[in-house]
Design an enzyme around this catalytic site. Structure first.
Site: not given
Ligand code: IMP
Ligand code: MG
Length: 183
Positions: A47, A104, A107, A156, A169
């Protein structure tokens, strides 16, 4: 008025509302330029990307098709494989289409790495990535970002679509959450 201060759960605002507005407009122009005359499908990742996508697509000055996917990572043990479970798939085929994934935040990079891979395998002519935020310190797998809003430090964050336990959100800025909220 309401009595609730949006700054209450926030340690520090990292990206102000006005800075987001300005950058989103610029990204809209960059994307319009990049896809001139093309059949563009914008794929939002549910979302978290919803708030960003709704402002971004209105800054793109050509018709686009909007579709959504919802994904979730497998359990922590297998997260290193980068395997992602599709909870809601696209309604439309991407075959022969130019696809822009809107996310969004990047990470570790595992989610987008996987999504880019499967949309490419489905025959998209191109798959590019637009993310509001990038946390490069946490990257475990390389992902090329074609359109980036802001690079942020390893904190975070919530707001402008990003959540903690599905909350915050709707906050209009991106802010680091106070530690006391996690514990
Ligand atoms: P990745 O596969 O580790 O790149 O994950 C990315 C997903 O992790 C994003 O779409 C977010 O849903 C979640 N995420 C990573 N860091 C944060 C943060 O600082 N706040 C909120 N959600 C996060
Ligand atoms: Mg998320």
């Amino acid at each position: 008025m309401g009595g609730y201060d949006l700054n209450d759960p926030i340690k520090k605002i990292l990206v102000e509302e006005e800075a987001i507005r300005k950058r989103v407009k610029e990204l809209g122009r960059e994307i319009t330029e990049a896809y001139k005359g093309k059949d563009l499908i914008v794929v939002g990742i549910l979302k978290g990307a919803v708030v960003f996508l709704s402002d971004l697509t209105r800054a793109i000055e050509m018709p686009v098709l909007i579709d959504f996917m919802a994904v979730s990572s497998y359990g922590k043990s297998s997260i290193s494989t980068g395997e992602v479970r599709i909870m809601k798939d696209l309604d439309f085929s991407v075959e022969g289409k130019d696809v822009l994934i809107v996310e969004d935040i990047i990470d570790t990079g595992l989610t987008l790495n996987y999504l880019k891979d499967i949309l490419t395998k489905r025959g998209a002519s191109s798959v590019r990535i637009c993310t509001l935020l990038d946390k490069p310190d946490r990257r475990t797998v390389g992902v090329h970002i074609d359109f980036l809003g802001f690079e942020i430090p390893d904190e975070f964050v919530v707001g402008y679509g990003l959540d903690f336990n599905e909350m915050y959100r709707n906050f209009p800025f991106v802010g680091a959450l106070k530690e006391e909220i996690y514990s």
